[in-house]
Design a protein around this motif. Structure first.
Motif, PDB file in Angstrom:
ATOM      1  N   GLN A   1      50.047  31.403  46.394  1.00 31.21           N
ATOM      2  CA  GLN A   1      50.682  32.499  45.673  1.00 31.21           C
ATOM      3  C   GLN A   1      51.753  32.060  44.673  1.00 31.21           C
ATOM      4  OE1 GLN A   1      51.631  34.651  49.364  1.00 31.21           O
ATOM      5  NE2 GLN A   1      50.380  36.307  48.589  1.00 31.21           N
ATOM      6  N   LEU A   2      52.304  30.863  44.845  1.00 25.44           N
ATOM      7  CA  LEU A   2      53.325  30.409  43.891  1.00 25.44           C
ATOM      8  C   LEU A   2      52.733  30.091  42.529  1.00 25.44           C
ATOM      9  CD1 LEU A   2      55.840  28.155  45.873  1.00 25.44           C
ATOM     10  CD2 LEU A   2      56.121  30.492  45.072  1.00 25.44           C
ATOM     11  N   LEU A   3      51.405  29.989  42.456  1.00 28.67           N
ATOM     12  CA  LEU A   3      50.766  29.756  41.161  1.00 28.67           C
ATOM     13  C   LEU A   3      51.003  30.902  40.187  1.00 28.67           C
ATOM     14  CD1 LEU A   3      47.330  28.149  42.129  1.00 28.67           C
ATOM     15  CD2 LEU A   3      49.233  27.071  40.961  1.00 28.67           C
ATOM     16  N   LYS A   4      51.427  32.031  40.687  1.00 22.64           N
ATOM     17  CA  LYS A   4      51.786  33.141  39.795  1.00 22.64           C
ATOM     18  C   LYS A   4      53.002  32.776  38.941  1.00 22.64           C
ATOM     19  CE  LYS A   4      50.326  36.555  43.248  1.00 22.64           C
ATOM     20  NZ  LYS A   4      50.815  37.597  44.189  1.00 22.64           N
ATOM     21  N   TYR A   5      53.777  31.775  39.419  1.00 22.32           N
ATOM     22  CA  TYR A   5      55.048  31.483  38.767  1.00 22.32           C
ATOM     23  C   TYR A   5      55.219  30.019  38.336  1.00 22.32           C
ATOM     24  CZ  TYR A   5      55.668  35.668  41.605  1.00 22.32           C
ATOM     25  OH  TYR A   5      55.486  36.893  42.208  1.00 22.32           O
TER      26      TYR A   5
ATOM     27  N   LEU B   1      46.904  32.886  34.584  1.00 25.04           N
ATOM     28  CA  LEU B   1      45.477  32.563  34.614  1.00 25.04           C
ATOM     29  C   LEU B   1      45.260  31.071  34.371  1.00 25.04           C
ATOM     30  CD1 LEU B   1      43.971  35.583  32.603  1.00 25.04           C
ATOM     31  CD2 LEU B   1      44.527  35.410  35.034  1.00 25.04           C
ATOM     32  N   LYS B   2      46.052  30.496  33.477  1.00 23.35           N
ATOM     33  CA  LYS B   2      45.933  29.063  33.168  1.00 23.35           C
ATOM     34  C   LYS B   2      46.252  28.215  34.397  1.00 23.35           C
ATOM     35  CE  LYS B   2      47.601  25.508  29.970  1.00 23.35           C
ATOM     36  NZ  LYS B   2      48.524  25.218  28.842  1.00 23.35           N
ATOM     37  N   ARG B   3      47.279  28.633  35.149  1.00 21.24           N
ATOM     38  CA  ARG B   3      47.650  27.865  36.348  1.00 21.24           C
ATOM     39  C   ARG B   3      46.550  27.918  37.405  1.00 21.24           C
ATOM     40  NH1 ARG B   3      53.086  29.547  34.921  1.00 21.24           N
ATOM     41  NH2 ARG B   3      52.845  31.548  35.979  1.00 21.24           N
ATOM     42  N   TYR B   4      45.926  29.093  37.587  1.00 21.30           N
ATOM     43  CA  TYR B   4      44.825  29.176  38.555  1.00 21.30           C
ATOM     44  C   TYR B   4      43.625  28.350  38.090  1.00 21.30           C
ATOM     45  CZ  TYR B   4      47.009  32.404  41.778  1.00 21.30           C
ATOM     46  OH  TYR B   4      47.846  32.948  42.726  1.00 21.30           O
ATOM     47  N   ASN B   5      43.363  28.353  36.796  1.00 23.24           N
ATOM     48  CA  ASN B   5      42.287  27.517  36.268  1.00 23.24           C
ATOM     49  C   ASN B   5      42.580  26.031  36.495  1.00 23.24           C
ATOM     50  OD1 ASN B   5      40.700  29.637  35.407  1.00 23.24           O
ATOM     51  ND2 ASN B   5      41.522  29.656  33.332  1.00 23.24           N
ATOM     52  N   GLN B   6      43.858  25.652  36.385  1.00 20.81           N
ATOM     53  CA  GLN B   6      44.258  24.272  36.674  1.00 20.81           C
ATOM     54  C   GLN B   6      43.893  23.896  38.104  1.00 20.81           C
ATOM     55  OE1 GLN B   6      48.529  24.586  35.081  1.00 20.81           O
ATOM     56  NE2 GLN B   6      48.170  22.393  35.034  1.00 20.81           N
ATOM     57  N   LEU B   7      44.151  24.820  39.028  1.00 16.65           N
ATOM     58  CA  LEU B   7      43.824  24.574  40.430  1.00 16.65           C
ATOM     59  C   LEU B   7      42.326  24.338  40.592  1.00 16.65           C
ATOM     60  CD1 LEU B   7      44.498  24.603  43.500  1.00 16.65           C
ATOM     61  CD2 LEU B   7      44.047  27.064  43.433  1.00 16.65           C
ATOM     62  N   TYR B   8      41.503  25.202  39.967  1.00 11.81           N
ATOM     63  CA  TYR B   8      40.055  25.099  40.142  1.00 11.81           C
ATOM     64  C   TYR B   8      39.499  23.831  39.494  1.00 11.81           C
ATOM     65  CZ  TYR B   8      40.934  29.991  41.267  1.00 11.81           C
ATOM     66  OH  TYR B   8      41.444  31.144  41.800  1.00 11.81           O
ATOM     67  N   LYS B   9      40.160  23.340  38.479  1.00 15.23           N
ATOM     68  CA  LYS B   9      39.737  22.094  37.837  1.00 15.23           C
ATOM     69  C   LYS B   9      40.156  20.878  38.660  1.00 15.23           C
ATOM     70  CE  LYS B   9      39.884  23.984  33.139  1.00 15.23           C
ATOM     71  NZ  LYS B   9      40.589  24.002  31.835  1.00 15.23           N
ATOM     72  N   THR B  10      41.088  21.083  39.573  1.00 21.22           N
ATOM     73  CA  THR B  10      41.660  19.987  40.366  1.00 21.22           C
ATOM     74  C   THR B  10      41.020  19.854  41.735  1.00 21.22           C
ATOM     75  OG1 THR B  10      43.801  20.219  39.275  1.00 21.22           O
ATOM     76  CG2 THR B  10      43.812  19.164  41.441  1.00 21.22           C
ATOM     77  N   ILE B  11      40.714  20.984  42.354  1.00 18.54           N
ATOM     78  CA  ILE B  11      40.285  20.985  43.755  1.00 18.54           C
ATOM     79  C   ILE B  11      38.956  20.258  43.924  1.00 18.54           C
ATOM     80  CG2 ILE B  11      38.939  23.122  43.821  1.00 18.54           C
ATOM     81  CD1 ILE B  11      41.749  22.377  46.274  1.00 18.54           C
TER      82      ILE B  11
ATOM     83  N   TYR C   1      41.374  35.451  40.383  1.00 22.96           N
ATOM     84  CA  TYR C   1      42.742  35.646  39.920  1.00 22.96           C
ATOM     85  C   TYR C   1      43.395  36.765  40.730  1.00 22.96           C
ATOM     86  CZ  TYR C   1      40.755  33.128  35.947  1.00 22.96           C
ATOM     87  OH  TYR C   1      40.113  32.205  35.174  1.00 22.96           O
ATOM     88  N   PRO C   2      44.729  36.756  40.842  1.00 20.91           N
ATOM     89  CA  PRO C   2      45.421  37.833  41.561  1.00 20.91           C
ATOM     90  C   PRO C   2      45.171  39.184  40.895  1.00 20.91           C
ATOM     91  CG  PRO C   2      46.907  35.991  41.094  1.00 20.91           C
ATOM     92  CD  PRO C   2      45.656  35.748  40.314  1.00 20.91           C
ATOM     93  N   HIS C   3      45.105  40.231  41.695  1.00 23.72           N
ATOM     94  CA  HIS C   3      44.924  41.572  41.147  1.00 23.72           C
ATOM     95  C   HIS C   3      46.124  41.946  40.285  1.00 23.72           C
ATOM     96  CE1 HIS C   3      41.549  41.796  43.716  1.00 23.72           C
ATOM     97  NE2 HIS C   3      42.221  41.967  44.832  1.00 23.72           N
ATOM     98  N   ASN C   4      45.837  42.665  39.206  1.00 19.46           N
ATOM     99  CA  ASN C   4      46.890  43.178  38.318  1.00 19.46           C
ATOM    100  C   ASN C   4      47.708  42.081  37.657  1.00 19.46           C
ATOM    101  OD1 ASN C   4      46.184  45.834  38.917  1.00 19.46           O
ATOM    102  ND2 ASN C   4      47.558  45.906  40.682  1.00 19.46           N
ATOM    103  N   ARG C   5      47.160  40.864  37.572  1.00 18.14           N
ATOM    104  CA  ARG C   5      47.855  39.780  36.890  1.00 18.14           C
ATOM    105  C   ARG C   5      47.023  39.352  35.684  1.00 18.14           C
ATOM    106  NH1 ARG C   5      53.138  37.674  38.107  1.00 18.14           N
ATOM    107  NH2 ARG C   5      53.663  38.653  40.086  1.00 18.14           N
ATOM    108  N   LYS C   6      47.485  39.703  34.473  1.00 20.68           N
ATOM    109  CA  LYS C   6      46.748  39.358  33.268  1.00 20.68           C
ATOM    110  C   LYS C   6      47.528  38.400  32.379  1.00 20.68           C
ATOM    111  CE  LYS C   6      44.158  43.683  33.254  1.00 20.68           C
ATOM    112  NZ  LYS C   6      43.799  44.913  32.518  1.00 20.68           N
ATOM    113  N   ASN C   7      48.672  37.918  32.871  1.00 20.53           N
ATOM    114  CA  ASN C   7      49.486  36.967  32.132  1.00 20.53           C
ATOM    115  C   ASN C   7      48.707  35.673  31.892  1.00 20.53           C
ATOM    116  OD1 ASN C   7      51.415  34.549  32.142  1.00 20.53           O
ATOM    117  ND2 ASN C   7      52.805  36.268  31.739  1.00 20.53           N
ATOM    118  N   LYS C   8      48.630  35.242  30.652  1.00 21.39           N
ATOM    119  CA  LYS C   8      47.825  34.068  30.295  1.00 21.39           C
ATOM    120  C   LYS C   8      48.297  32.808  31.009  1.00 21.39           C
ATOM    121  CE  LYS C   8      46.151  35.630  25.787  1.00 21.39           C
ATOM    122  NZ  LYS C   8      46.103  35.348  24.326  1.00 21.39           N
ATOM    123  N   LYS C   9      49.606  32.682  31.194  1.00 24.37           N
ATOM    124  CA  LYS C   9      50.134  31.501  31.878  1.00 24.37           C
ATOM    125  C   LYS C   9      49.691  31.472  33.337  1.00 24.37           C
ATOM    126  CE  LYS C   9      54.237  30.789  28.993  1.00 24.37           C
ATOM    127  NZ  LYS C   9      55.724  30.708  28.971  1.00 24.37           N
TER     128      LYS C   9
END
Length: 349
Positions: A86-90, A125-135, A115-123
């Motif tokens: 959840q800290l990936l939101k920030y 989304l980018k952080r979650y994409n970073q996770l998926y590219k890493t895992i 992606y988290p519900h109701n979260r459309k902030n580009k930053k």
């Protein structure tokens, strides 16, 4: 015996974690849970797996302390199964921490929603994409999500896991009543299609269809005020009740057991625990064709899935389910005969 740690830092997915961990353990696997043990969500279960880590009253502090616990204790386990970072939101810090962990122990990330519900902030989304590219190892529930992750990270090992039913052991027979009770549960938000549900009630009232809709879940005060005004404008106050509060699992189960069906007119979602709860408690649901609803339930005679945003079709589906309760109940009984949770040991091999 191999030792498995299932991580749910703040107890965000308490019920899912309970069923998942039970499905993973057997004579070869010992399973422990790291995270906050939320009694209000686990109050119906007699036997719980052992919880480790810290439990404080402060959500952020609890989350951080349990991360520290994991970093100091991961060597005690053969596999670490993680959910909901959840800290990936920030911040991107958790991507670095996952990299550190998976270089030293087998880590599997279970992806519920991309992606988290109701979260459309580009930053964000980018952080979650970073996770998926890493895992390195990621477990998903649908082919659609699997394809999306494959594009982001062609080198990841992506596993399909089964999402079993919730609360099947707590089914109760409901008595036949003239007023059909429909139900929506969970956080009250625009993406849940609450406004569409109110429009459906209005359409059914005009058709002189006798139904009652309960909406249970926390809502922001401004949105709750808007919905209340909408109910008054539609003159459906006698047919809709909103209970804006976080409720216990026992309350939720009792509410569903007393209902005829659940409504899921969601605007966007990958999958919903409410759908697995509805079917688990032997109740059909009516929903929009989003996420995995049609793939998981739509062609099995246990739910009625209609075109998104189609109020007329949703209204007709509600009537159809009301008129064919025995048909849906029989199909749900057949569908739920297998315990899908036990199939998830595949992710440990």
């Amino acid at each position: 015996m191999k030792k498995i740690l299932v991580v749910d830092f703040n107890g965000t997915s308490s019920v899912y974690t309970h069923y998942l961990s039970n499905g993973l353990k057997d004579e070869k696997y010992e399973v422990k849970i790291l995270g906050k043990k939320k009694s209000e969500f686990l109050d119906v279960f007699e036997n719980l797996n052992d919880y480790l880590g810290f439990t404080t009253r402060f959500k952020l502090l609890n989350y951080i302390l349990n991360w520290f616990w994991l970093l100091f204790n991961y060597k005690k386990f053969d596999t670490v199964v993680i959910q909901w970072l959840q800290l990936l939101k920030y911040t991107s810090l958790e991507v670095l921490l996952i990299n550190y962990l998976q270089a030293r122990v087998k880590v599997i990330y279970i992806l519920h929603n991309i992606y988290p519900h109701n979260r459309k902030n580009k930053k964000t989304l980018k952080r979650y994409n970073q996770l998926y590219k890493t895992i390195k190892n990621i477990a998903v529930h649908t082919n659609k999500v699997k394809n999306i992750i494959s594009e982001l990270n062609p080198n990841a090992i992506i596993l399909r896991v089964e999402h079993g039913l919730f609360f099947k052991e707590f089914r109760e027979r409901s008595t036949n009543v003239k007023v059909k009770k429909c139900l929506m549960v969970g956080y009250i938000s625009k993406y849940k299609g609450i406004e569409d549900a109110l429009k459906v009630v209005k359409v059914l009232k005009e058709k002189k269809i006798n139904i009652f809709l309960d909406i249970v879940g926390l809502a922001e005060p401004e949105y709750l005020k808007f919905l209340t005004e909408m109910i008054n404008d539609f003159m459906i106050k006698d047919q809709v009740n909103i209970l804006s509060k976080e409720v216990s699992t026992s309350f939720l189960i009792n509410k569903i057991n007393q209902s005829t069906m659940l409504w899921l007119p969601y605007k966007k979602i990958n999958q919903s625990g409410v759908s697995y709860t509805s079917v688990g408690l032997e109740k059909p649901f009516v929903g929009y064709d989003v996420g995995n609803f049609k793939d998981a339930f739509g062609d099995k005679g246990i739910a009625n899935i209609v075109e998104k945003n189609n109020i007329k079709a949703f209204s007709e589906a509600v009537i159809e389910v009301m008129e064919n309760e025995v048909f849906y109940k029989k199909n749900i009984q057949i569908f739920s005969s297998q315990n899908l949770w036990n199939l998830n040991k595949i992710i440990l091999n």
